[in-house]
Write a protein that holds these residues in place. Sequence first.
Motif, short mmCIF file in Angstrom:
data_model
loop_
_atom_site.label_atom_id
_atom_site.label_comp_id
_atom_site.label_asym_id
_atom_site.label_seq_id
_atom_site.Cartn_x
_atom_site.Cartn_y
_atom_site.Cartn_z
N ARG A 1 -11.74 103.17 -26.49
CA ARG A 1 -11.90 103.95 -25.58
C ARG A 1 -10.84 103.70 -24.50
NH1 ARG A 1 -15.47 104.99 -28.54
NH2 ARG A 1 -13.50 106.65 -28.80
N ILE A 2 -10.21 102.47 -24.13
CA ILE A 2 -9.35 102.62 -23.03
C ILE A 2 -8.04 102.96 -23.62
CG2 ILE A 2 -7.80 100.51 -21.83
CD1 ILE A 2 -10.28 98.79 -21.91
N GLN A 3 -7.60 102.81 -24.85
CA GLN A 3 -6.41 103.66 -25.25
C GLN A 3 -6.32 104.94 -25.12
OE1 GLN A 3 -6.24 101.27 -29.01
NE2 GLN A 3 -4.42 100.08 -28.17
N ARG B 1 -9.58 104.13 -17.42
CA ARG B 1 -10.99 103.55 -17.87
C ARG B 1 -11.02 102.07 -17.53
NH1 ARG B 1 -12.46 107.20 -23.47
NH2 ARG B 1 -13.31 108.92 -22.17
N ILE B 2 -9.92 101.52 -17.49
CA ILE B 2 -9.87 100.10 -17.18
C ILE B 2 -10.37 100.03 -15.71
CG2 ILE B 2 -8.39 98.15 -16.57
CD1 ILE B 2 -6.62 98.70 -18.94
N CYS C 1 -9.93 95.06 -21.46
CA CYS C 1 -9.11 95.35 -20.10
C CYS C 1 -7.95 94.52 -20.08
CB CYS C 1 -10.04 95.39 -19.00
SG CYS C 1 -11.39 96.91 -19.01
N ALA C 2 -8.20 93.29 -20.16
CA ALA C 2 -7.09 92.24 -19.85
C ALA C 2 -6.12 92.39 -20.91
CB ALA C 2 -7.73 90.89 -20.13
N GLU C 3 -6.43 92.71 -22.05
CA GLU C 3 -5.29 92.65 -23.14
C GLU C 3 -4.43 94.00 -23.06
OE1 GLU C 3 -4.89 92.65 -28.02
OE2 GLU C 3 -6.30 91.83 -26.98
N LEU C 4 -5.05 95.14 -22.62
CA LEU C 4 -4.44 96.42 -22.45
C LEU C 4 -4.07 96.90 -20.97
CD1 LEU C 4 -6.79 98.33 -24.71
CD2 LEU C 4 -4.55 97.55 -25.24
N VAL D 1 -5.64 92.51 -14.31
CA VAL D 1 -5.63 93.89 -13.91
C VAL D 1 -5.17 94.23 -12.47
CG1 VAL D 1 -7.13 95.92 -13.64
CG2 VAL D 1 -7.34 94.44 -15.68
N LEU D 2 -5.56 93.55 -11.71
CA LEU D 2 -5.24 93.77 -10.10
C LEU D 2 -3.65 93.68 -9.77
CD1 LEU D 2 -6.35 94.28 -7.47
CD2 LEU D 2 -6.74 91.78 -7.15
N MET D 3 -3.12 92.81 -10.77
CA MET D 3 -1.40 92.66 -10.61
C MET D 3 -1.04 93.73 -11.12
SD MET D 3 0.84 89.73 -12.21
CE MET D 3 0.51 90.40 -14.01
#
Length: 383
Positions: A157-159, A164-165, A190-193, A230-232
């Motif tokens: 879904r994210i890819q 979407r993250i 989310c973290a990995e992508l 993600v925030l970074m």
Amino acid sequence: MKLSGPWLERPATQAVCAMLVEAGYQAWFVGGCVRNALINAPVDDIDICTDARPETVMELAQKAWLKPVPTGIEHGTITVVSDGIGHEVTTFRRDVETFGRHAVVAFADTMDDDAARRDFTMNALYADRNGVIADPLGGLPDLKARHVRFIGDPYQRIQEDYLRILRFFRFTAWYGNPDLGIDPDGLAACAELSDGISKLAAERLGAEMRKLLTAVEPTRAVAAMAQSGVLMQVLPGADATALGPLVHLEAEAGLPSDPMLRLASLGNCEAATRLRLSKAEARALAELRDAATEGAPAHEIGYRLGAERGLQAMILRAALMGVPMTDGPAVAAGAAAKFPVKAADLMPAYQGAQLGLRLKQLEKHWIEAQFSPTREELLNSPE
């Protein structure tokens, strides 16, 4: 299970459904209007999906004396205006090819195809014009539990769209159950992508961050963004430490959620550029940060910025310093103060640049004395 509510029952909305159904096509309410109605949240936008193709929707609307506007016809969306109310009518779609930023889609004929390309299970809920619910992917239990969960494989879904993250964290802030915590599979994906965020346009990032930071309580979601990296990716250098205290102080003061104030609490992280803020938003952000960090007293902040913005600045200062907020009365006093000297009071003794300098000198003295000197005292004060 059935929905009810003024938005569903109003004649203008029913007329849009009728133009489709009476011509032999499907008409299903979908997404936010169904989700929000089920949890008794406000319903703003009305989205309807159908097996009718966009050109057919245009023709049917005209025949029904409604106004069709091809706002997104290339994506299958026609805005049908009925009694002044816009309804987004979109043809069922399925993804053909995805690139992380956008997708090539094809029109589909079934709800199942349409549901499979959506992001979260709670967004894949449908209702017919009578309010009868259709739940092709089992989203109702997730909505009831306030469990924000990706449809199918979260990595896939994210890819399909890396935005979407951010939507995952935004929906968690708005609709997630704090006691349940954040969905671990979604968070891991989310973290990995998270590197994929760099592919997204600043405008898209800014729109999502505004919505996220407008949530009543975004602290847990933003903290999870920080912990996952993600925030970074969105705002390099951002620090979420002060957000929780700020949200608490904001609520104590009775202030509405302000995304620029909350953004300011994340630090000097080039947000104006990274999120493509408007000029007004960038000014507000800089004004809040400067007022909170430059050390001017509370009464001066209130005088310079006014009651609400001054209070926001002092709340931000307290949150950044990790101390209680006690400056409300001083801010209010400053906001109510009126400098008693006018330029005309100093003329003709002072002219041009000297006049401006003398006014600033007197105003500075008046502020430092916490607005106590009278007009006469100021006019008679030495240079």
